[in-house]
Design an enzyme around this catalytic site. Structure first.
Site, PDB file in Angstrom:
ATOM      1  N   LYS A  27       0.839  -1.209   0.000  1.00 28.30           N
ATOM      2  CA  LYS A  27       0.000   0.000   0.000  1.00 28.30           C
ATOM      3  C   LYS A  27       0.872   1.258   0.000  1.00 28.30           C
ATOM      4  O   LYS A  27       0.635   2.177  -0.782  1.00 28.30           O
ATOM      5  CB  LYS A  27      -0.933  -0.036   1.214  1.00 28.30           C
ATOM      6  CG  LYS A  27      -1.884   1.131   1.291  1.00 28.30           C
ATOM      7  CD  LYS A  27      -3.156   0.771   2.034  1.00 28.30           C
ATOM      8  CE  LYS A  27      -3.002   0.677   3.526  1.00 28.30           C
ATOM      9  NZ  LYS A  27      -2.829   1.991   4.184  1.00 28.30           N
ATOM     10  N   ARG A 128      -8.694  11.876  12.813  1.00 28.45           N
ATOM     11  CA  ARG A 128      -7.240  11.688  12.976  1.00 28.45           C
ATOM     12  C   ARG A 128      -6.494  13.026  12.930  1.00 28.45           C
ATOM     13  O   ARG A 128      -6.893  13.947  12.215  1.00 28.45           O
ATOM     14  CB  ARG A 128      -6.721  10.722  11.899  1.00 28.45           C
ATOM     15  CG  ARG A 128      -7.366   9.348  12.043  1.00 28.45           C
ATOM     16  CD  ARG A 128      -6.871   8.371  11.026  1.00 28.45           C
ATOM     17  NE  ARG A 128      -5.460   8.059  11.215  1.00 28.45           N
ATOM     18  CZ  ARG A 128      -4.752   7.312  10.382  1.00 28.45           C
ATOM     19  NH1 ARG A 128      -5.317   6.822   9.294  1.00 28.45           N
ATOM     20  NH2 ARG A 128      -3.489   7.061  10.617  1.00 28.45           N
ATOM     21  N   SER A 173       7.213   9.219  12.033  1.00 24.19           N
ATOM     22  CA  SER A 173       6.129   9.062  11.064  1.00 24.19           C
ATOM     23  C   SER A 173       6.636   9.202   9.637  1.00 24.19           C
ATOM     24  O   SER A 173       7.112  10.262   9.227  1.00 24.19           O
ATOM     25  CB  SER A 173       5.036  10.110  11.309  1.00 24.19           C
ATOM     26  OG  SER A 173       4.164  10.170  10.189  1.00 24.19           O
ATOM     27  N   ASP A 325       1.968  -1.041  11.913  1.00 24.53           N
ATOM     28  CA  ASP A 325       0.634  -1.451  11.462  1.00 24.53           C
ATOM     29  C   ASP A 325       0.291  -2.887  11.871  1.00 24.53           C
ATOM     30  O   ASP A 325      -0.825  -3.351  11.631  1.00 24.53           O
ATOM     31  CB  ASP A 325       0.536  -1.332   9.935  1.00 24.53           C
ATOM     32  CG  ASP A 325       0.579   0.129   9.485  1.00 24.53           C
ATOM     33  OD1 ASP A 325       0.200   1.011  10.278  1.00 24.53           O
ATOM     34  OD2 ASP A 325       1.003   0.385   8.347  1.00 24.53           O
ATOM     35  N   LYS A 352      -4.343   5.700  14.885  1.00 22.76           N
ATOM     36  CA  LYS A 352      -4.445   5.037  13.578  1.00 22.76           C
ATOM     37  C   LYS A 352      -5.917   5.071  13.124  1.00 22.76           C
ATOM     38  O   LYS A 352      -6.700   5.855  13.620  1.00 22.76           O
ATOM     39  CB  LYS A 352      -3.893   3.614  13.681  1.00 22.76           C
ATOM     40  CG  LYS A 352      -2.395   3.578  13.949  1.00 22.76           C
ATOM     41  CD  LYS A 352      -1.612   4.176  12.797  1.00 22.76           C
ATOM     42  CE  LYS A 352      -0.122   4.186  13.059  1.00 22.76           C
ATOM     43  NZ  LYS A 352       0.622   4.926  12.032  1.00 22.76           N
ATOM     44  N   ARG A 356      -6.146   1.735  18.165  1.00 21.81           N
ATOM     45  CA  ARG A 356      -5.929   0.281  18.060  1.00 21.81           C
ATOM     46  C   ARG A 356      -5.607  -0.375  19.395  1.00 21.81           C
ATOM     47  O   ARG A 356      -5.736  -1.598  19.518  1.00 21.81           O
ATOM     48  CB  ARG A 356      -4.836  -0.010  17.024  1.00 21.81           C
ATOM     49  CG  ARG A 356      -5.343   0.225  15.623  1.00 21.81           C
ATOM     50  CD  ARG A 356      -4.335  -0.097  14.550  1.00 21.81           C
ATOM     51  NE  ARG A 356      -4.973   0.009  13.231  1.00 21.81           N
ATOM     52  CZ  ARG A 356      -4.322   0.170  12.091  1.00 21.81           C
ATOM     53  NH1 ARG A 356      -3.013   0.237  12.082  1.00 21.81           N
ATOM     54  NH2 ARG A 356      -4.990   0.245  10.949  1.00 21.81           N
ATOM     55  N   ARG A 401      -7.482  -3.165   9.658  1.00 19.71           N
ATOM     56  CA  ARG A 401      -6.564  -4.106  10.326  1.00 19.71           C
ATOM     57  C   ARG A 401      -7.200  -4.733  11.579  1.00 19.71           C
ATOM     58  O   ARG A 401      -6.826  -5.824  11.978  1.00 19.71           O
ATOM     59  CB  ARG A 401      -5.230  -3.427  10.644  1.00 19.71           C
ATOM     60  CG  ARG A 401      -4.534  -2.922   9.379  1.00 19.71           C
ATOM     61  CD  ARG A 401      -3.051  -2.733   9.501  1.00 19.71           C
ATOM     62  NE  ARG A 401      -2.559  -1.893   8.421  1.00 19.71           N
ATOM     63  CZ  ARG A 401      -2.287  -2.317   7.177  1.00 19.71           C
ATOM     64  NH1 ARG A 401      -2.431  -3.592   6.870  1.00 19.71           N
ATOM     65  NH2 ARG A 401      -1.858  -1.483   6.248  1.00 19.71           N
TER      66      ARG A 401
HETATM   67  C1  S3P Z   1       2.562   4.856   6.204  1.00 19.56           C
HETATM   68  C2  S3P Z   1       3.140   5.227   7.397  1.00 19.56           C
HETATM   69  C3  S3P Z   1       2.635   4.807   8.714  1.00 19.56           C
HETATM   70  C4  S3P Z   1       1.674   3.627   8.595  1.00 19.56           C
HETATM   71  C5  S3P Z   1       0.684   3.810   7.483  1.00 19.56           C
HETATM   72  C6  S3P Z   1       1.397   3.973   6.149  1.00 19.56           C
HETATM   73  C7  S3P Z   1       3.146   5.364   4.941  1.00 19.56           C
HETATM   74  O1  S3P Z   1       1.933   5.880   9.292  1.00 19.56           O
HETATM   75  O2  S3P Z   1       1.000   3.434   9.813  1.00 19.56           O
HETATM   76  O3  S3P Z   1      -0.185   2.715   7.409  1.00 19.56           O
HETATM   77  O4  S3P Z   1       2.812   4.837   3.855  1.00 19.56           O
HETATM   78  O5  S3P Z   1       3.966   6.297   5.004  1.00 19.56           O
HETATM   79  P1  S3P Z   1       2.671   6.993  10.186  1.00 19.56           P
HETATM   80  O6  S3P Z   1       3.486   7.836   9.294  1.00 19.56           O
HETATM   81  O7  S3P Z   1       1.546   7.770  10.813  1.00 19.56           O
HETATM   82  O8  S3P Z   1       3.484   6.231  11.195  1.00 19.56           O
END
Ligand code: S3P
Length: 444
Positions: A27, A128, A173, A325, A352, A356, A401
């Site tokens: 993804k 969020r 992040s 995740d 999230k 979660r 999830r």
């Molecule tokens: C992601 C980063 C993560 C992850 C999300 C996808 C990405 O989030 O939880 O499902 O593609 O950069 P955070 O940046 O909030 O940690």
């Protein structure tokens, strides 16, 4: 955006899972492939794109801003980009559905273009926090008006030229890091992100592939990523590896259901994503990597997972960014292990698609698992391989999830459990249920 009608589904104890399977495209990588291709000059081809709702939301938004995006056949897409700086003003609000990654990364893109875009999303996304991207993008000069609490709906008025910044991430992040780097693509000069704790690095790897001037230094302060704008991106042919976050559900299912033997083909094993496989192996799981190779600049292997008795561990806090995740499905593994597993240091789970920590504490307690909730994680007392009680109605809270994790818990439960709404699974893993059904009815 309104959500479709809830889709309840019941899960009952399963016999062994057996057979070979594939997981859909990653993804995170799929979002980025579409975005970078939309900013290149010329036509890129993407193979193995995840055709889940989140990625389709990214595609629709990029189309609304001028990119030509065509689906040729299953997983194979062509994107004709507008060039960095060439995004057009969208005529309507951009509907991000359930997708935090689409929202935060596209906010970065819009921030340094002379356009204004409104972002809207479903009830989960609208709860969020977006302050974490609003802060650095505002420092770069974008004018962002958000709903109370820094939430969606919000409007980004981009600025061109934006001001390059040097930004130290206050939370680990990859979305915030990527938002700033994407804004930096159309910002003259060097935009820097300093990450004290390494997060998934797909943006860095792929931007390099697209010909951006980007450097990564490992220092005492952490990783310093510098991007030089205004960048010119060259179209690419990209193959997206299978998503380790989707493989995780089947790795745990095969580990906890006696007699299981599953081959999960083509799983991306970027070290910033493999924390769950490390944790499971520490718990005694039987996971073998076969045929290691590189796909689209990312390490990939086939994973053979056989049932094995699991034992409790204290999940190392350092693993959190590389399995952020995967905590919901790790909690299910812990529920079937012998002993008390503590998984803490993961406060980010609170923000999230759902909270979660709270959602999984409620769900596991409802099926008879001993759970202690902490601000930053859970401690779970496992059944030592005995079936869980089941016999409960589980709320998935618009969180794919949670739905998939509790579906796997259902397969290991004595009595049926019902999930009130499995429709969010379509955001990241549209073929989840058919894959599960095939493995439950097939011999290797
Ligand atoms: C992601 C980063 C993560 C992850 C999300 C996808 C990405 O989030 O939880 O499902 O593609 O950069 P955070 O940046 O909030 O940690």
């Amino acid at each position: 955006m309104s959500h479709p009608d809830p889709l309840p589904r019941q899960f009952v104890a399963s016999g062994p899972l057996k057979g070979a399977m594939t997981v859909p495209g990653d993804k995170s990588i799929s979002h980025r492939a579409l975005m970078f291709a939309a900013l290149a000059v010329g036509t890129s081809r993407i193979e193995g794109l995840l055709e889940g709702e989140d990625v389709l939301a990214t595609a629709a938004a990029l189309r609304a801003m001028g990119a030509t995006i065509t689906r040729l056949k299953d997983g194979i897409w062509e994107v004709s980009g507008v060039g960095v700086g060439g995004l057009l003003q969208p005529a309507q609000a951009l509907d991000m559905g359930n997708s935090g990654t689409s929202t935060r990364l596209l906010m970065g893109l819009v921030a340094s273009h002379p356009i204004t875009a409104t972002f809207v999303g479903d009830a989960s996304l609208s709860a969020r926090p977006m302050g974490r991207v609003i802060d650095p993008l505002s420092q770069m000069g974008a004018d962002i008006t958000a709903s109370p609490g820094g939430r969606l709906p919000l409007m980004v008025r981009g600025i061109c030229p934006a001001v390059p910044i040097s930004y130290t991430l206050p939370v680990a992040s990859a979305q915030v890091k990527s938002a700033v780097l994407l804004a930096g693509l159309n910002t003259p000069g060097i935009t820097r992100v300093i990450e004290p704790v390494a997060t998934r690095d797909h943006s860095e790897r792929m931007l390099l592939g697209f010909g951006a001037q980007i450097t990564v230094e490992e220092t005492d302060q952490g990783r310093i990523i510098s991007i030089t704008g205004e960048a010119e991106l060259t179209p690419q042919s990209i193959t997206v590896p299978g998503d380790p976050s989707s493989a995780a559900f089947f790795a745990v299912a095969a580990s906890i259901i006696p007699g299981s033997d599953v081959l999960i083909a083509n799983v991306g094993l970027n070290p910033t994503r493999t924390g769950l496989f490390t944790a499971l192996t520490m718990m005694g799981a039987d996971i073998v990597q076969e045929n290691p190779r590189f796909v689209g600049g990312e390490p990939v292997a086939d994973l053979r997972v056989r049932h094995a008795p699991l034992h409790a561990i204290t999940v190392p806090h350092e693993l959190a960014p590389s399995m952020i995740d995967e905590y919901p499905i790790l909690f299910v593994a812990a529920a079937m292990a012998s002993g008390r597993t503590a998984a803490r240091g993961a406060h980010e789970l609170r923000v999230k698609e759902s909270d979660r920590i709270a959602t999984m504490a409620t769900a596991l307690t409802a099926i008879g698992v001993g759970v202690e909730e902490y601000e930053d994680g859970l401690a779970i007392t496992g059944s030592a391989g005995a079936p869980l009680r089941g016999d409960a109605m589980i709320a998935s809270r618009l969180d794919h999830r949670i739905a998939m994790s509790m579906a796997i818990a259902g397969l290991a439960s004595h009595k049926a459990l019902t999930i009130d709404d499995v429709s969010p699974v379509a955001t990241s893993f549209p073929t989840f249920f058919e894959t599960l059904d095939a493995l439950a009815g097939m011999a290797l």
